[in-house]
Scaffold this motif. Structure first.
Motif, PDB file in Angstrom:
ATOM      1  N   ASN A   5      12.043  -7.305  -2.880  1.00 25.95           N
ATOM      2  CA  ASN A   5      11.413  -8.113  -1.852  1.00 25.95           C
ATOM      3  C   ASN A   5      12.212  -9.363  -1.500  1.00 25.95           C
ATOM      4  O   ASN A   5      11.941 -10.014  -0.526  1.00 25.95           O
ATOM      5  N   PRO A  26       5.875 -11.751  -1.935  1.00 29.36           N
ATOM      6  CA  PRO A  26       5.294 -10.511  -2.460  1.00 29.36           C
ATOM      7  C   PRO A  26       3.760 -10.505  -2.389  1.00 29.36           C
ATOM      8  O   PRO A  26       3.138  -9.457  -2.526  1.00 29.36           O
ATOM      9  N   ASP A  29       1.334  -7.857  -0.480  1.00 32.90           N
ATOM     10  CA  ASP A  29       2.247  -6.791  -0.044  1.00 32.90           C
ATOM     11  C   ASP A  29       2.810  -7.086   1.347  1.00 32.90           C
ATOM     12  O   ASP A  29       2.820  -6.238   2.242  1.00 32.90           O
ATOM     13  N   ARG A  32       5.088  -4.788   3.487  1.00 38.33           N
ATOM     14  CA  ARG A  32       4.438  -3.612   4.060  1.00 38.33           C
ATOM     15  C   ARG A  32       3.475  -4.005   5.181  1.00 38.33           C
ATOM     16  O   ARG A  32       3.377  -3.332   6.203  1.00 38.33           O
ATOM     17  N   THR A 112      -4.437  -7.554   2.702  1.00 38.10           N
ATOM     18  CA  THR A 112      -3.952  -6.171   2.737  1.00 38.10           C
ATOM     19  C   THR A 112      -4.891  -5.297   3.556  1.00 38.10           C
ATOM     20  O   THR A 112      -4.647  -4.120   3.740  1.00 38.10           O
TER      21      THR A 112
END
Length: 134
Positions: A5, A26, A29, A32, A112
């Motif tokens: 990352n 990080p 996430d 992503r 997320t």
């Protein structure tokens, strides 16, 4: 083992102008959740950017220092348009950097599981994160 990352090559040549890099947190996430992004740095007639197409890019200014305007954007998957993301408390749409230093912009996802159409990230700045003596 290098953390996947981290967005810097780990080598900074300081001096001769302000230097910038972008870090994806990080947390939540982020890499992503925020897949397409760009950070534009500008001062006067000079401008350059770092984006998700080349996240390890470092910008070296041509002997510039001081306060730089920054614009942090992400490509919204729901609308297909670039949307500016806001700074976290304590940061602003500007970053300072001396000519012998490097400063960074960090991007962090808020969740997320964001609501559809939400701007799901904030950014923060670290002025003069690393400097060269003399």
């Amino acid at each position: 083992m290098k953390e996947a990352n981290v967005n810097s090559s780990g080598e900074l040549q300081l001096g001769g102008g302000a230097r910038f890099w972008v870090y994806l947190s990080p947390q939540n996430d982020t890499a992503r959740m925020i897949s397409t992004w760009r950070v534009t740095f500008s001062q006067g007639n000079w401008s350059d950017f770092i984006s998700s197409e080349n996240p390890a890019k470092q910008i070296q200014t041509p002997n510039l220092s001081g306060i730089f305007e920054i614009k942090v954007e992400l490509l919204s998957g729901s609308t297909g348009t670039w949307r500016q993301i806001p700074p976290q408390a304590g940061s602003h749409n500007e970053i300072g950097c001396n000519s012998n230093c490097a400063s960074m912009v960090g991007i962090v996802a808020d969740s997320t599981n964001p609501p559809i159409g939400a701007i799901n990230a904030h950014f923060w700045t670290t002025w003069d994160a690393m400097c060269k003596a003399g």
